[in-house]
Design a protein around this motif. Structure first.
Motif, short mmCIF file in Angstrom:
data_model
loop_
_atom_site.label_atom_id
_atom_site.label_comp_id
_atom_site.label_asym_id
_atom_site.label_seq_id
_atom_site.Cartn_x
_atom_site.Cartn_y
_atom_site.Cartn_z
N VAL A 48 0.87 -1.18 0.00
CA VAL A 48 0.00 0.00 0.00
C VAL A 48 0.90 1.23 0.00
O VAL A 48 1.57 1.53 0.99
CB VAL A 48 -0.95 0.03 1.22
CG1 VAL A 48 -1.78 1.31 1.22
CG2 VAL A 48 -1.86 -1.19 1.20
N VAL A 79 0.27 -6.39 5.36
CA VAL A 79 0.35 -5.22 4.50
C VAL A 79 1.72 -4.58 4.61
O VAL A 79 2.25 -4.42 5.72
CB VAL A 79 -0.75 -4.20 4.86
CG1 VAL A 79 -0.62 -2.93 4.04
CG2 VAL A 79 -2.13 -4.83 4.67
N VAL A 278 -10.22 0.46 -4.56
CA VAL A 278 -9.33 -0.50 -3.90
C VAL A 278 -10.07 -1.79 -3.57
O VAL A 278 -9.55 -2.90 -3.79
CB VAL A 278 -8.72 0.12 -2.62
CG1 VAL A 278 -8.03 -0.95 -1.78
CG2 VAL A 278 -7.73 1.22 -2.98
N LYS A 279 -11.29 -1.67 -3.08
CA LYS A 279 -12.05 -2.87 -2.73
C LYS A 279 -12.39 -3.70 -3.97
O LYS A 279 -12.41 -4.94 -3.91
CB LYS A 279 -13.30 -2.48 -1.94
CG LYS A 279 -12.96 -1.96 -0.55
CD LYS A 279 -14.20 -1.61 0.26
CE LYS A 279 -13.80 -1.16 1.67
NZ LYS A 279 -14.96 -0.80 2.51
N LEU A 282 -9.25 -5.63 -4.82
CA LEU A 282 -9.10 -6.76 -3.91
C LEU A 282 -10.04 -7.90 -4.29
O LEU A 282 -9.68 -9.08 -4.23
CB LEU A 282 -9.35 -6.31 -2.47
CG LEU A 282 -8.33 -5.33 -1.90
CD1 LEU A 282 -8.82 -4.79 -0.56
CD2 LEU A 282 -6.97 -6.00 -1.73
N ILE A 337 -8.20 -3.53 4.02
CA ILE A 337 -7.28 -4.27 3.13
C ILE A 337 -6.67 -5.45 3.87
O ILE A 337 -6.64 -6.58 3.37
CB ILE A 337 -6.17 -3.31 2.62
CG1 ILE A 337 -6.76 -2.29 1.65
CG2 ILE A 337 -5.05 -4.11 1.94
CD1 ILE A 337 -5.78 -1.18 1.26
N ILE A 341 -7.22 -9.69 2.64
CA ILE A 341 -6.21 -10.40 1.84
C ILE A 341 -5.72 -11.67 2.56
O ILE A 341 -5.95 -11.85 3.75
CB ILE A 341 -4.99 -9.48 1.53
CG1 ILE A 341 -4.37 -8.91 2.82
CG2 ILE A 341 -5.41 -8.36 0.60
CD1 ILE A 341 -3.15 -8.08 2.56
#
Length: 341
Positions: A48, A79, A278-279, A282, A337, A341
């Motif tokens: 990120v 992350v 971003v979602k 993902l 995030i 993940i």
């Protein structure tokens, strides 16, 4: 006509005057290995790259870094946060604030020497006080050497990616370099830049004839495009990721990797949309193992306060260039995030 105002110190002179402490250089070397492992596929952490559109003032940037460091402690197992400390900014028409390199104080006249000192000190302070190593944009390849020992990630912008000197200079860098797609959206231009930077070259750099061996950590960044009618065309959807992945398979490129820039033409500069984008990225990674391995992270523009302001409005921690996501939304996004993940 050029008016020669002052002779600036060389990178060697600036580095000697403001050296990176040995213990910080050692810490950076460890961080560089951790980051490189993501791009080579040896680590499954999600990158990120987050922070202000432009690092306009040291106090607000450092408060942001302090908050980010506390979040990092909670997510660092999954992350890998690389803070944006962008100290020089491209301007489409040439006007406006060009970054701390030009103007350490946005309300005063440009002073390049003070700017060089200010940006080096800021990058080193982030390393020393907050334990992060940083990302910046290579806007001027000839200035790379002033920060080459403190940066862990370098981005090449959409308007620079076709430039030969940016590609050649990137081939001599030993940290990941992200090549953005040009504003036209032509993916072949971006991939040609990646190829060029991954291979060695002989060229002129700061009055020297130099040779480089190539940078295998060079990769692509999808930032959206602009049509001939000036409309933004996003390229973060699953089909876009799948297309870029297939183009990588057709080319002789090392370490296939892509970062998705959630702002700029992907969001049409509607900064709030970065969370949704971003979602979606993902979700695309969860849908396909190939895409999961290929998409290494995201880039997010974020600051203490949401939106942007004009120079002189004096709202602490609010961007004076592109609008940014505010802190509360940014913090929650990082946690989301890590959970997904």
């Amino acid at each position: 006509m050029f008016i020669y105002k002052s002779l600036l110190p060389t990178p060697e002179e600036i580095k000697a005057e403001f050296p990176l402490k040995p213990e910080l250089a050692e810490m950076k070397a460890k961080k560089d290995k951790e980051i490189a492992a993501v791009f080579t596929g040896d680590s499954d952490k999600f990158v990120v790259i987050i922070g202000p559109c432009s690092a306009d003032r040291e106090d607000a940037v450092c408060e942001y870094m302090g908050r980010l460091a506390r979040v990092n402690e909670k997510v660092k197992d999954k992350v890998l946060i690389i803070p944006r400390v962008y100290t020089n900014k491209p301007r489409t028409t040439g006007g406006g604030y060009k970054g701390m390199l030009h103007q350490p104080d946005p309300e005063k006249k440009p002073n390049m020497y003070e700017g060089l000192v200010a940006i080096r000190k800021l990058h080193m302070r982030v390393i020393q006080d907050y334990g992060f190593t940083t990302a910046d944009e290579m806007l001027y390849p000839e200035n790379l050497s002033y920060l080459s020992d403190v940066l862990s990630y370098i981005a090449i912008g959409a308007r620079s990616v076709e430039n030969q000197q940016h590609r050649l200079a990137s081939s001599g860098v030993d940290v990941p370099v992200g090549m953005k797609n040009p504003t036209s959206g032509d993916l072949s231009v971006m991939l040609n830049a990646v190829y060029a930077a991954q291979h060695g070259h002989d060229f002129i750099f700061r009055t020297w004839e130099v040779e480089t061996k190539g940078n295998p950590l060079t990769h692509s960044i999808l930032r959206g495009a602009v049509s001939k009618h000036g409309q933004c065309l996003p390229n973060y959807h699953y089909e876009d990721l799948e297309l870029l992945y297939s183009l990588y398979q057709e080319r002789d490129l090392k370490n296939p990797a892509c970062i998705v820039d959630a702002n700029h033409s992907n969001s049409n500069k509607r900064y709030e949309e970065q969370v949704r984008i971003v979602k979606e990225v993902l979700h695309s990674r969860r849908h396909s193992a190939d895409i999961r391995d290929f998409i290494k992270g995201v880039m997010v523009e974020s600051y203490l306060e949401p939106g942007s302001q004009k120079i002189g409005e004096h709202i602490y921690g609010k961007s004076i260039t592109d609008p940014c996501l505010g802190w509360e939304e940014s913090e929650q996004l990082i946690y989301d995030i890590a959970e997904s993940i």
